[in-house]
Design a protein around this motif. Sequence first.
Motif, PDB file in Angstrom:
ATOM      1  N   UNK A  45       0.829  -1.205   0.000  1.00  0.00           N
ATOM      2  CA  UNK A  45       0.000   0.000   0.000  1.00  0.00           C
ATOM      3  C   UNK A  45       0.859   1.248   0.000  1.00  0.00           C
ATOM      4  N   UNK A  46       1.922   1.212   0.806  1.00  0.00           N
ATOM      5  CA  UNK A  46       2.797   2.385   0.869  1.00  0.00           C
ATOM      6  C   UNK A  46       3.395   2.677  -0.499  1.00  0.00           C
ATOM      7  N   UNK A  61      -9.105   3.179  -5.155  1.00  0.00           N
ATOM      8  CA  UNK A  61      -9.182   2.323  -3.969  1.00  0.00           C
ATOM      9  C   UNK A  61      -7.799   2.175  -3.351  1.00  0.00           C
ATOM     10  N   UNK A  62      -7.774   1.927  -2.074  1.00  0.00           N
ATOM     11  CA  UNK A  62      -6.519   1.790  -1.335  1.00  0.00           C
ATOM     12  C   UNK A  62      -5.631   0.717  -1.941  1.00  0.00           C
ATOM     13  N   UNK A 256       4.040  14.134   8.196  1.00  0.00           N
ATOM     14  CA  UNK A 256       2.761  13.410   8.191  1.00  0.00           C
ATOM     15  C   UNK A 256       1.722  14.104   9.048  1.00  0.00           C
ATOM     16  N   UNK A 269       3.509   8.792   2.212  1.00  0.00           N
ATOM     17  CA  UNK A 269       3.975   7.427   1.995  1.00  0.00           C
ATOM     18  C   UNK A 269       5.388   7.413   1.433  1.00  0.00           C
TER      19      UNK A 269
ATOM     20  N   UNK C 119       2.769   5.560  10.507  1.00  0.00           N
ATOM     21  CA  UNK C 119       2.343   6.304   9.325  1.00  0.00           C
ATOM     22  C   UNK C 119       1.612   5.394   8.345  1.00  0.00           C
ATOM     23  N   UNK C 120       2.191   4.210   8.116  1.00  0.00           N
ATOM     24  CA  UNK C 120       1.577   3.302   7.154  1.00  0.00           C
ATOM     25  C   UNK C 120       0.169   2.889   7.599  1.00  0.00           C
ATOM     26  N   UNK C 121       0.071   2.458   8.856  1.00  0.00           N
ATOM     27  CA  UNK C 121      -1.227   1.982   9.323  1.00  0.00           C
ATOM     28  C   UNK C 121      -2.230   3.113   9.479  1.00  0.00           C
ATOM     29  N   UNK C 122      -1.714   4.297   9.736  1.00  0.00           N
ATOM     30  CA  UNK C 122      -2.622   5.445   9.823  1.00  0.00           C
ATOM     31  C   UNK C 122      -3.320   5.625   8.475  1.00  0.00           C
ATOM     32  N   UNK C 123      -2.565   5.423   7.441  1.00  0.00           N
ATOM     33  CA  UNK C 123      -3.120   5.550   6.106  1.00  0.00           C
ATOM     34  C   UNK C 123      -4.096   4.405   5.826  1.00  0.00           C
ATOM     35  N   UNK C 124      -3.671   3.172   6.164  1.00  0.00           N
ATOM     36  CA  UNK C 124      -4.508   2.015   5.872  1.00  0.00           C
ATOM     37  C   UNK C 124      -5.835   2.089   6.615  1.00  0.00           C
ATOM     38  N   UNK C 126      -7.341   4.734   7.570  1.00  0.00           N
ATOM     39  CA  UNK C 126      -7.997   6.006   7.333  1.00  0.00           C
ATOM     40  C   UNK C 126      -9.471   5.770   7.035  1.00  0.00           C
ATOM     41  N   UNK C 129     -10.601   6.812   3.274  1.00  0.00           N
ATOM     42  CA  UNK C 129      -9.876   6.342   2.091  1.00  0.00           C
ATOM     43  C   UNK C 129      -9.153   5.015   2.289  1.00  0.00           C
ATOM     44  N   UNK C 130      -9.249   4.465   3.492  1.00  0.00           N
ATOM     45  CA  UNK C 130      -8.496   3.246   3.767  1.00  0.00           C
ATOM     46  C   UNK C 130      -9.357   2.014   3.590  1.00  0.00           C
ATOM     47  N   UNK C 131      -9.158   1.073   4.487  1.00  0.00           N
ATOM     48  CA  UNK C 131      -9.842  -0.217   4.389  1.00  0.00           C
ATOM     49  C   UNK C 131     -11.352  -0.050   4.328  1.00  0.00           C
ATOM     50  N   UNK C 134     -12.367   0.532   0.907  1.00  0.00           N
ATOM     51  CA  UNK C 134     -12.126  -0.632   0.054  1.00  0.00           C
ATOM     52  C   UNK C 134     -13.261  -1.636   0.202  1.00  0.00           C
TER      53      UNK C 134
END
Lengths: 301, 365, 290
Positions: A45-46, A61-62, A256, A269, C119-124, C126, C129-131, C134
């Motif tokens: 994802x990153x 989509x993510x 961030x 990211x 940072x990564x999981x914050x995005x996922x 979200x 816009x994240x999971x 989806x």
Amino acid sequence: MSDFAASTDPTSLTKQSNFSRIALRWLLYVLLGVFALYYLMPLFVMVTTSLKSLEEIRTGSLVSLPREITFDAWATAWSGACTGIQCEGLKPFFWNSIQLAVPAVILSTLFGALNGYVIAQWQFRGANLIFSLMLFGCFIPFQVVLLPMARVLGIMGLAGTIPGLIFVHVIYGIGFTTLFFRNYYVTVPHELVKAAKVDGAGFFRTFWSIFMPLSLPIIVVTVIWQFTQIWNDFLFGVSFSQAGTQPVTVALNNIVNSTTGVKEYNVDMAAAIIAALPTLFVYVVAGKYFIRGLTAGSVKG
Amino acid sequence: MSPILEVKNLVKNYGAVEILKNINVSIESGDFLVLVGPSGCGKSTLLNCIAGLEPITGGEIHIGGRNMTDVSPKDRDIAMVFQSYALYPTMTVAKNITFGMKVRGVDKMTQAAKLAEVAKQLQIEPLLNRRPGQLSGGQRQRVAMGRALVRDPKLFLFDEPLSNIDAKLRVEMRTEIKRLHHDLGASMVYVTHDQIEAMTLATKIVVLKGGVIQQIGTPAEIYNRPENLFVADFMGSPAMNLIPAKARKNGAGTKLEIARENEVPLIFTDTAGPDLPDDVILGLRPEDIAEAGFRAGQHVQTAECLVDIVEPAGADTFVVVRLGGKEVTARLHAETQAKPGKPLQFAFDLGKVSYFAPETGQRLN
Amino acid sequence: MSEWLERHVPKMVLAPSFIAILLFVYGFIVWTGWVSLTRSRLLPKYDIVGFIQYDRLFDSPRWDTAMNNLFIFGALFIVISMALGLLLAILLDQKVRTEGVLRTIYLYPMALSLIVTGTAWKWILNPGLGIESVIRGWGFESFRFDWLVNPDFAIYTVVIAGVWQASGFVMALFLAGLRSVDEEIIKAAQVDGIPTVRIYSAIIIPSMAPIFLSAFIVLAHLAIKSFDLVIALTGGGPGYATDLPATYMYALAFSRGDIGQAASSAMVMMMVVFAIVVPYLYSELRAKNV
């Protein structure tokens, strides 16, 4: 460990157990694969997010691959993202981290080697007590030294400087590095030191000519461990640096979590990946030493 | 000519524990001194003290006529071969041997010359560029000896160098050490727990137990005239028979009565008539008990004993009888007709007997 | 003279490090403890007034939340990491052909900074816009996964990210432990006809007790030190919902300028670590000296 599903019974059940054996094997691989996906997903994802445009992120989509690959986010992350008032990207802070990590790793490894050598091979009264005290020092939550250290750094004139950070990391890294080297040197037979004594070699000569040459494995483990710890550190970085001297982790967090302007997820990211690259690279290249370092202190106790 | 090594009133304590108690021993140039004793008797510690690797609590050590008590190992003019050989693992054989010279600042030409000399003597020339990890046990030992030889010391110290080798190789290496001693005429101090090694290699033996010297003497003296029960039992294989007996003066001689199970006691008469206490321990080596008719001598006495166990051992047959509640081993000729459970006539050579007091263990004759 | 020097060189070499540890670890602990007993605000005062800082601490609702979170997060983080790690280790132990690759994949998160992980999981995670989006995109219109901004559930997102980071390490520990069990015992059990599961549960896992302990100690330690992860993932929010003692301490020391409180919270953290680690270290060192 041998294959447990293998049956020792030669009767007609063999056909059935063969089937269940294959089925179990498939299940095993499926499970392992699912978990692999779980661990890889964030990385995936990153990377994909960092290559997308903001438009695509908002509408797409993510988990989808980028429709159009753009490296703009990377350029911004490296030299244009805002870490507070400055908007110079990660580049200057990346360099800060290097200036911090390299000397700190070298110094803490050097001290650890000498200390481990003393404790393992030059027994004197109290050596074990000193070792225990140093070891215990590894386990304290660093919150308890933040305040006094801030004062001391101020008094020494090192507040907010990179040498100050190096100082902090070396002091608090010595416990671990000493542990690594001591556990390693303890396996070297003591008669080697005796033979060297008879040959006329003293403390330092024996270390240089005999112990150093055989220390390569543990030096690698220690350097990798220390580099990872120091490069990835945030607490000391955020407590003891100021705007110009922050390490890359602090800068990343600033990028961030900055509240100004539009949230540029792709830049976030990209920045995260940039910050992670050195330790990831070290891990991929020398991973097994890294693992050895992780398990060395723990399994052997 | 002063002795090459003098240990005077040496005391070594480790904290409150006395490891070595009042050790006195000296050897002349060319002697081969063996320190022997059971584990924990202090023999390795004594060797380390002589080497200067351990500090001593009291007493003095003189090497080559000079007081070395406070001198560091490198200046004591000694060389040491360790149990595990302690070869420097990351250096080649050549570097291992020349390391000491390098530390002392000897010039490269001399280093090379001495290395060549020693390598030739020990026949390790083809090994010079190998690392210790690539050598066999015997080769490693020779390299360790090379490292020692190259120092040209007054004293060679060996700390159980054969303990880590398998039995067959051990005998070969033992002979090599003996040959080296003979060829060089060097003075050696050697530690071992193996009394056979002690007997074959030594010109002088020190038997140690619990940090105390039990006896100092030549192998013959130790073997034939052990000073106490411990030495009598420890040295010699198979061990000396130690038989409890009752002694009573009988005219000019002394009557010795040895109890036997289910039988009339065995009676000997020692015509020399030594003064013995009522209870005494009789020491006789197996080779001094033969089958009747196979041993002659002024003091030989015969008696019939019931044979317990027969152990053929090739060149001899060992036969065990029970006397005084103990198992007594006799060394008979190979063709003996001794059978378990059958009586046999034995010849006891009382001329070789040792008497010991049961409580103190001290030798009486 | 040089004799004396030779004998004391080892001590002299060790001395600087030892003195540094004495000063900068133990000395600092004393300093912080001292200050925690004073009325210090922006600057430290050194007159001891008693336990008022601790009273204020335990009265503070924010601290209550932080301690609660520590226990919730700590317990879940440790238990799930250990379970997952053990499962993965057992799976990997079955002579899998791609073991090396899989191990690398499971372990790489440990090489990342917690800031990167956060940072990564914050995005996922979200919400827009994240999971959440989806899964909604796959047709589950009413799926909600806004834990990140939900005060009641935010702490569990920290658990998710933390477990992702640390379970690989636990797996590595357990794998090494599984492999160190004597082959012969296992063979004997197989010859005796004992089923696989039983061999694991009755022989192998019990013999790994010391490794369980090691893993527990390391995970507990990580949990208590969790600062970076929370800062990156939630910033302590929403509000104070994901505060942990570490973030509380930092906030009070550097943002609020309340050194007395910061010191007392740090001391409490210390004592929690103490209570777990000291018995462990003591038993380890004693076992080695025996």
